[in-house]
Design a protein around this motif. Structure first.
Motif, PDB file in Angstrom:
ATOM      1  N   ALA A 297       0.833  -1.209   0.000  1.00 53.56           N
ATOM      2  CA  ALA A 297       0.000   0.000   0.000  1.00 53.56           C
ATOM      3  C   ALA A 297       0.866   1.257   0.000  1.00 53.56           C
ATOM      4  CB  ALA A 297      -0.924  -0.020   1.208  1.00 53.56           C
ATOM      5  N   THR A 298       1.960   1.204   0.780  1.00 54.08           N
ATOM      6  CA  THR A 298       2.867   2.366   0.824  1.00 54.08           C
ATOM      7  C   THR A 298       3.522   2.601  -0.539  1.00 54.08           C
ATOM      8  OG1 THR A 298       3.309   1.936   3.157  1.00 54.08           O
ATOM      9  CG2 THR A 298       4.880   3.331   1.982  1.00 54.08           C
ATOM     10  N   GLY A 299       3.981   1.497  -1.158  1.00 57.43           N
ATOM     11  CA  GLY A 299       4.599   1.621  -2.485  1.00 57.43           C
ATOM     12  C   GLY A 299       3.608   2.129  -3.513  1.00 57.43           C
ATOM     13  N   ALA A 300       2.377   1.631  -3.446  1.00 58.42           N
ATOM     14  CA  ALA A 300       1.348   2.079  -4.394  1.00 58.42           C
ATOM     15  C   ALA A 300       1.014   3.545  -4.160  1.00 58.42           C
ATOM     16  CB  ALA A 300       0.096   1.206  -4.239  1.00 58.42           C
ATOM     17  N   ALA A 301       1.024   3.953  -2.895  1.00 56.11           N
ATOM     18  CA  ALA A 301       0.743   5.363  -2.597  1.00 56.11           C
ATOM     19  C   ALA A 301       1.850   6.256  -3.160  1.00 56.11           C
ATOM     20  CB  ALA A 301       0.616   5.542  -1.081  1.00 56.11           C
ATOM     21  N   PHE A 302       3.074   5.781  -3.030  1.00 62.86           N
ATOM     22  CA  PHE A 302       4.200   6.570  -3.583  1.00 62.86           C
ATOM     23  C   PHE A 302       4.082   6.651  -5.103  1.00 62.86           C
ATOM     24  CE2 PHE A 302       8.544   6.860  -5.278  1.00 62.86           C
ATOM     25  CZ  PHE A 302       8.927   8.062  -4.712  1.00 62.86           C
ATOM     26  N   ALA A 303       3.713   5.532  -5.766  1.00 60.05           N
ATOM     27  CA  ALA A 303       3.545   5.530  -7.222  1.00 60.05           C
ATOM     28  C   ALA A 303       2.418   6.461  -7.627  1.00 60.05           C
ATOM     29  CB  ALA A 303       3.275   4.100  -7.725  1.00 60.05           C
TER      30      ALA A 303
ATOM     31  N   GLU B 259       2.987  14.002 -12.577  1.00 59.68           N
ATOM     32  CA  GLU B 259       3.138  14.011 -14.032  1.00 59.68           C
ATOM     33  C   GLU B 259       2.020  14.799 -14.720  1.00 59.68           C
ATOM     34  OE1 GLU B 259       3.378  10.022 -15.372  1.00 59.68           O
ATOM     35  OE2 GLU B 259       5.259   9.586 -14.298  1.00 59.68           O
ATOM     36  N   GLY B 260       0.960  15.101 -14.031  1.00 58.81           N
ATOM     37  CA  GLY B 260      -0.129  15.880 -14.621  1.00 58.81           C
ATOM     38  C   GLY B 260      -1.111  14.979 -15.334  1.00 58.81           C
ATOM     39  N   GLU B 261      -1.608  15.520 -16.502  1.00 59.36           N
ATOM     40  CA  GLU B 261      -2.640  14.786 -17.221  1.00 59.36           C
ATOM     41  C   GLU B 261      -2.118  13.483 -17.788  1.00 59.36           C
ATOM     42  OE1 GLU B 261      -4.270  17.243 -20.216  1.00 59.36           O
ATOM     43  OE2 GLU B 261      -5.138  18.685 -18.821  1.00 59.36           O
ATOM     44  N   GLY B 262      -0.876  13.343 -18.080  1.00 60.31           N
ATOM     45  CA  GLY B 262      -0.334  12.108 -18.652  1.00 60.31           C
ATOM     46  C   GLY B 262      -0.264  10.974 -17.636  1.00 60.31           C
ATOM     47  N   GLY B 263      -0.373  11.292 -16.381  1.00 63.11           N
ATOM     48  CA  GLY B 263      -0.258  10.229 -15.358  1.00 63.11           C
ATOM     49  C   GLY B 263      -1.569   9.850 -14.706  1.00 63.11           C
ATOM     50  N   GLU B 264      -2.731  10.236 -15.289  1.00 68.45           N
ATOM     51  CA  GLU B 264      -4.033   9.929 -14.651  1.00 68.45           C
ATOM     52  C   GLU B 264      -4.284   8.431 -14.562  1.00 68.45           C
ATOM     53  OE1 GLU B 264      -6.986  12.008 -16.837  1.00 68.45           O
ATOM     54  OE2 GLU B 264      -6.428  13.985 -16.048  1.00 68.45           O
ATOM     55  N   ARG B 265      -3.932   7.695 -15.638  1.00 70.63           N
ATOM     56  CA  ARG B 265      -4.197   6.243 -15.616  1.00 70.63           C
ATOM     57  C   ARG B 265      -3.341   5.556 -14.559  1.00 70.63           C
ATOM     58  NH1 ARG B 265      -6.418   2.324 -18.561  1.00 70.63           N
ATOM     59  NH2 ARG B 265      -5.337   0.294 -18.683  1.00 70.63           N
ATOM     60  N   LYS B 266      -2.049   5.984 -14.504  1.00 70.75           N
ATOM     61  CA  LYS B 266      -1.181   5.406 -13.476  1.00 70.75           C
ATOM     62  C   LYS B 266      -1.692   5.748 -12.084  1.00 70.75           C
ATOM     63  CE  LYS B 266       3.067   5.508 -16.235  1.00 70.75           C
ATOM     64  NZ  LYS B 266       4.456   6.034 -16.304  1.00 70.75           N
ATOM     65  N   LEU B 267      -2.220   6.980 -11.915  1.00 72.80           N
ATOM     66  CA  LEU B 267      -2.747   7.402 -10.620  1.00 72.80           C
ATOM     67  C   LEU B 267      -3.914   6.537 -10.176  1.00 72.80           C
ATOM     68  CD1 LEU B 267      -2.850   9.418  -8.266  1.00 72.80           C
ATOM     69  CD2 LEU B 267      -4.314  10.886  -9.693  1.00 72.80           C
ATOM     70  N   MET B 268      -4.797   6.256 -11.133  1.00 72.09           N
ATOM     71  CA  MET B 268      -5.979   5.452 -10.788  1.00 72.09           C
ATOM     72  C   MET B 268      -5.574   4.022 -10.398  1.00 72.09           C
ATOM     73  SD  MET B 268      -9.491   4.903 -12.954  1.00 72.09           S
ATOM     74  CE  MET B 268      -8.543   4.673 -14.437  1.00 72.09           C
TER      75      MET B 268
ATOM     76  N   GLY C  81      -3.661   4.111  -7.083  1.00 71.44           N
ATOM     77  CA  GLY C  81      -4.575   4.429  -5.977  1.00 71.44           C
ATOM     78  C   GLY C  81      -5.438   3.237  -5.586  1.00 71.44           C
ATOM     79  N   THR C  82      -5.899   2.524  -6.617  1.00 71.57           N
ATOM     80  CA  THR C  82      -6.734   1.335  -6.342  1.00 71.57           C
ATOM     81  C   THR C  82      -5.938   0.276  -5.579  1.00 71.57           C
ATOM     82  OG1 THR C  82      -8.022   1.738  -8.346  1.00 71.57           O
ATOM     83  CG2 THR C  82      -8.126  -0.486  -7.387  1.00 71.57           C
ATOM     84  N   ILE C  83      -4.699   0.018  -6.043  1.00 73.01           N
ATOM     85  CA  ILE C  83      -3.848  -0.972  -5.360  1.00 73.01           C
ATOM     86  C   ILE C  83      -3.577  -0.538  -3.933  1.00 73.01           C
ATOM     87  CG2 ILE C  83      -1.536  -1.995  -5.342  1.00 73.01           C
ATOM     88  CD1 ILE C  83      -1.584  -1.907  -8.407  1.00 73.01           C
ATOM     89  N   CYS C  84      -3.334   0.726  -3.757  1.00 73.83           N
ATOM     90  CA  CYS C  84      -3.061   1.235  -2.403  1.00 73.83           C
ATOM     91  C   CYS C  84      -4.261   1.044  -1.492  1.00 73.83           C
ATOM     92  CB  CYS C  84      -2.682   2.725  -2.492  1.00 73.83           C
ATOM     93  SG  CYS C  84      -2.413   3.495  -0.873  1.00 73.83           S
ATOM     94  N   ALA C  85      -5.447   1.353  -2.024  1.00 72.67           N
ATOM     95  CA  ALA C  85      -6.649   1.224  -1.188  1.00 72.67           C
ATOM     96  C   ALA C  85      -6.920  -0.232  -0.811  1.00 72.67           C
ATOM     97  CB  ALA C  85      -7.844   1.827  -1.921  1.00 72.67           C
TER      98      ALA C  85
END
Length: 513
Positions: free
Chosen positions: A308-314, A321-330, A333-337
């Motif tokens: 969860a900590t690693g996923a939160a850092f990712a 990264e802005g708009e280019g990193g939305e998919r990675k963020l989602m 975030g899901t893995i972290c949760a």
């Protein structure tokens, strides 16, 4: 030296078997079948006794006596053989000769009237040293009582005398028993009894004495008697079992019960220790299992926390990264949760110390019901087969070695005889019309033990018992409160019985297969 000899003698006495003692109740029971055998003459107007001896019943209407007792009646057609019972007040019944064997001084006569007598039991085993009793009608006792020959037509109890076995030897060409129980003229043909009131010989004659020598007496042994009866189609009651006193039996029974109780206590202690060790083993295994599961859950929660900590850092980096990193963020975030929620769930649901007790209880429940205590068993309802236990019985007669009967939990036997229940014991009293014996039967369904106590009573005592029996009607099987009512009703009979039975038969029962 003398002290050593005395000590040795005392130790030897402890290990030698005690001599059998005659039981007065058993001798009295046997005396019911002892009769006066009278040779009767007539002058055309009245009858008169010529001589008399003694005899005893080997069948209800068959009497054994000495050949020399009936010799005159066999030689003179005008003489008859009379039988006078020991009790009951009946007039003398007549008898006819069946067989006479002068070679071993035995004779068999048969009662021709309605008189019936309780047969004596013959001991067929080896003669053992010990106390014996002679039963009969000695003439010197009659004279001492002032009785004349005509008085002997009246029923009178026989005389009993005690002595000891002195040996077994052939004499006068037949097998005899040498003993010291005093007999006199008139005793001839009477029984010589062992300590249980069983016939071991037929008294015949005594030694000649000048007043200074010891008196010894001879009885025709059962080695002569039994073949004589068999040759004349008489099947007497015969037993080969040794005589045993009721006191010895009771002491052995107490020792047996104490031994079984001690053994049961030892088994219970062993079972308790085994159960304690098993519970400790289960607790140890449960504690180890719980600890392992707890540590595994904590380790997995820690691992999920790291994920969860690693996923939160990712996710934080993807957000930078802005708009280019939305998919990675989602995704991050899901893995972290998910990892965080799973870590929290594992942490809060990890097994606690109370889980040990739950697992121990679950294993105990899987073990099923606790086994019965040692020695406990149950016959249940249905047909039972019961085998005579010789080690627990005191046998006077010739009992059945095996019995069968059906038992119901309400105390109904064979579907028709209701047993009474009192003081934790099932029992039924039987007072027959055709036999001078009262039987008290007891049955313990828990141990499968059937006991028959037999009281061999005289005629007057049997009359009282039958009167008490006729005063009530036992309830039938299935009647309301039948068991308790039977127990109350039959107390009128049991109150008339002697303190101890003459015979005790103990059977071990099990369900018939």
């Amino acid at each position: 030296m003398m002290r050593l000899l005395t000590l040795a003698a005392a130790l030897l006495a402890l290990f030698l078997p005690a001599a059998a003692q005659a039981d007065p109740a058993d001798v009295d029971a046997a005396a019911r079948g002892v009769v006066r055998v009278v040779i009767i003459g007539t002058d055309g107007q009245e009858v008169f006794p010529v001589s008399h001896g003694t005899g005893f019943a080997v069948a209800p209407k068959k009497i054994v006596t000495n050949a020399h007792v009936v010799r005159e009646a066999l030689q003179d057609d005008t003489l008859r053989i009379g039988i006078v019972p020991s009790e009951g007040g009946e007039a003398a019944a007549y008898a006819r000769p069946v067989a006479v064997s002068p070679s071993n001084d035995l004779a068999l006569v048969e009662i021709t009237g309605e008189l019936r007598l309780p047969p004596l039991t013959v001991a067929a085993g080896p003669v053992r040293d010990g106390e014996v009793s002679a039963v009969g009608y000695p003439m010197n006792v009659d004279r001492a009582q002032g009785l004349d020959m005509r008085d002997i037509f009246q029923s009178q109890p026989p005389v009993k005398s005690r002595g000891f076995i002195s040996g077994q030897r052939p004499s006068r060409l037949f097998d005899t028993i040498l003993h010291t129980a005093p007999i006199a003229r008139g005793n001839s043909g009477g029984p010589l009894l062992d300590g249980c009131g069983r016939v071991i010989g037929v008294n015949s004659f005594g030694t000649d004495s000048d007043g200074s020598d010891g008196e010894f007496y001879f009885a025709v042994s059962t080695r002569e008697l039994l073949p004589f009866l068999q040759a004349n189609d008489v099947e007497p009651r015969v037993t080969e079992l040794p005589c045993r006193s009721l006191d010895d039996l009771n002491e052995a029974e107490r020792a047996r019960v104490e031994h079984e109780q001690a053994e049961a206590r030892q088994q219970l202690a062993a079972r308790t220790a085994e159960a304690r060790e098993e519970r400790q083993r289960v607790e140890d295994e449960a504690r180890e299992s719980v600890q392992t599961d707890r540590e595994n859950a904590m380790a997995l929660a820690f691992l999920l926390t790291l994920i969860a900590t690693g996923a939160a850092f990712a996710a934080w980096q993807a957000r930078q990264e802005g708009e280019g990193g939305e998919r990675k963020l989602m995704i991050a975030g899901t893995i972290c949760a998910i990892a965080a929620i799973a870590a929290l769930a594992l942490w809060f649901t990890r097994p606690g110390l109370e889980e040990i007790n739950r697992r121990v209880a679950a294993v105990a429940n899987e073990g099923g019901d606790t086994p019965d205590a040692p020695g406990a068993s149950a016959t249940g309802d249905g047909m039972l087969v019961c085998t005579l236990d010789l080690s627990r019985s005191r046998i006077v007669g010739a009992p059945d070695r095996e019995l069968e009967f059906s038992w119901r939990e309400d105390g109904c036997v064979n579907g028709r005889t209701q047993y009474g229940f009192s003081g934790g014991t099932w029992s039924r009293v039987f007072v027959p019309d055709e036999e001078d014996t009262v039987s008290v039967n007891q049955f313990d369904p828990a141990t499968g033990t059937f006991r028959n106590d037999r009281y061999l009573l005289g005629r007057s005592a049997m009359t009282e018992a039958r009167t008490a029996r006729d005063a009530y009607t036992p309830p039938k099987c299935g009647a309301p409160e039948a068991a308790s009512n039977v127990a109350d009703l039959q107390s009128g009979v049991t109150g008339l019985l002697p303190a101890a039975p003459n015979e005790r038969l103990v059977y071990s029962c099990e369900a018939k297969r």
